[in-house]
Design an enzyme around this catalytic site. Structure first.
Site, short mmCIF file in Angstrom:
data_model
loop_
_atom_site.label_atom_id
_atom_site.label_comp_id
_atom_site.label_asym_id
_atom_site.label_seq_id
_atom_site.Cartn_x
_atom_site.Cartn_y
_atom_site.Cartn_z
N LYS A 1 42.32 42.37 43.00
CA LYS A 1 43.65 42.14 42.40
C LYS A 1 44.42 43.47 42.30
CE LYS A 1 45.89 41.23 38.04
NZ LYS A 1 45.80 40.90 36.63
N LYS B 1 48.38 52.57 36.30
CA LYS B 1 47.17 51.75 36.38
C LYS B 1 46.75 51.52 37.84
CE LYS B 1 44.11 48.48 35.41
NZ LYS B 1 42.84 48.71 34.74
N THR C 1 47.39 43.62 33.44
CA THR C 1 47.66 44.38 34.67
C THR C 1 48.53 43.50 35.56
OG1 THR C 1 45.51 45.42 34.55
CG2 THR C 1 46.64 45.54 36.66
#
Ligand code: NAD
Length: 295
Positions: free
Chosen positions: A243, A168, A93
């Protein structure tokens, strides 16, 4: 079966590489950490002594690394060492900008590329049930799909370079906001004397229904497999949620999108993380919400 070079054998990459071995691929694996290389060896992979050695002769290279800077550093090393016409897939990611830079680097060297971040956590990585969200051209996606199917159950082509990363962070922003909303609802229910089970029975079949409630309920009881029943062990750690929310905020700033709840969710998860709970499953945010009462 394609020969695969796999770089980054952490919590996610280790079991993903093991599933490729199980499916019959020849996997050459590398991580900076010796213990993880040894684990990959006992899972049946061949271990390389460097990232560039892992990609020699590989038809497909996969990276599963912490952040954009690691991906760009590794791709800068390995892409020039890859066989022309081979394919590189990044499952980490990372920020959309770095993903686009990585695609451009691959294109410059005649290598096909796909950004393919995942959803499903460490459980999905072990069980080969991950969802892959893919960005890249049609030819690269078609080449990546049969390999990703050995590690996941749903493979979605979201668009061109960086589209997988965009999907995502949008998905995880929904997840964070909805988990906070569900945590707030249970916290209010507790104050009103409404039982957890009663709220669950109503909301799980009413308009409040969402994945954070029905599959990942943040209180023990209604969904026996949720981390709430296991002292909020991850699962998906709150630090990783911080994050992803930060990547979403960076992308919102860069693109000019207004995401007020995404920003607030980032602040709430950051406070939880700063209080020493980064390793707690993200559904544990309900305990942070309870602690705000009266403040
Ligand atoms: P991790 O920290 O366990 O693994 C990353 C690995 O990369 C480490 O073992 C590290 O040694 C290795 N590494 C770093 N730089 C390297 C280099 N130059 N060469 C070789 N190896 C290198 O992280 P993880 O939990 O496996 O997550 C990997 C990625 O997947 C992250 O981007 C994360 O955001 C994403 N992700 C994680 C989860 C999860 O539940 N853990 C879920 C979805 C997505």
């Amino acid at each position: 079966m394609a020969a695969i070079g796999f770089i980054g054998l952490g919590n996610m990459g280790g079991p993903m590489a093991a599933n490729l071995v199980k499916a019959g691929h020849k996997v050459v694996a590398f991580d900076l950490v010796e213990g993880l290389r040894n684990q990959a060896k006992s899972d049946g992979a061949t271990v390389a002594e460097s990232a560039t050695a892992a990609v020699e002769g590989a038809e497909v290279v996969i990276t599963m690394l912490p952040a954009g800077k690691h991906v760009l550093a590794v791709w800068s090393d390995v892409v020039p060492a890859m066989t022309k016409g081979a394919l590189i897939i990044d499952c980490s990611t990372i920020d959309v900008q770095s993903a686009k830079q990585a695609h451009a680097l691959a294109a410059k060297h005649g290598i096909g590329s796909v950004d393919a971040p995942v959803s499903g956590g460490t459980g999905g990585a072990k069980a080969a049930t991950l969802t892959f969200m893919c960005g890249g051209d049609e030819i690269s996606f078609a080449a990546a799909k049969p390999v990703l199917e050995k590690m996941g159950k749903k493979i979605v082509h979201c668009g061109g370079a960086g589209a997988g990363q965009a999907a995502k962070i949008c998905n995880n922003m929904i997840l964070a906001v909805s988990m906070i909303a569900v945590g707030e609802a249970f916290t209010l229910a507790e104050k009103l004397g409404l039982s957890h089970q009663a709220l669950f029975d109503v909301a799980s079949t009413s308009s409040g229904q969402c994945w954070a409630l029905t599959s990942y309920c943040p209180v023990p009881g209604p969904v026996p497999a949720s981390p709430a029943n296991n002292d909020y062990k991850p699962g998906f750690a709150s630090a990783l949620m911080v994050k992803d929310l930060t990547l979403a905020q960076d992308a919102a700033h860069a693109s000019g999108a207004a995401t007020p709840l995404g920003r607030h969710a980032q602040e709430i998860y950051r406070a939880f993380d700063a209080a020493g709970h980064g390793g707690v499953d993200f559904s544990g945010i309900i305990n942070h919400i309870r602690s705000l009462a009266g403040k």
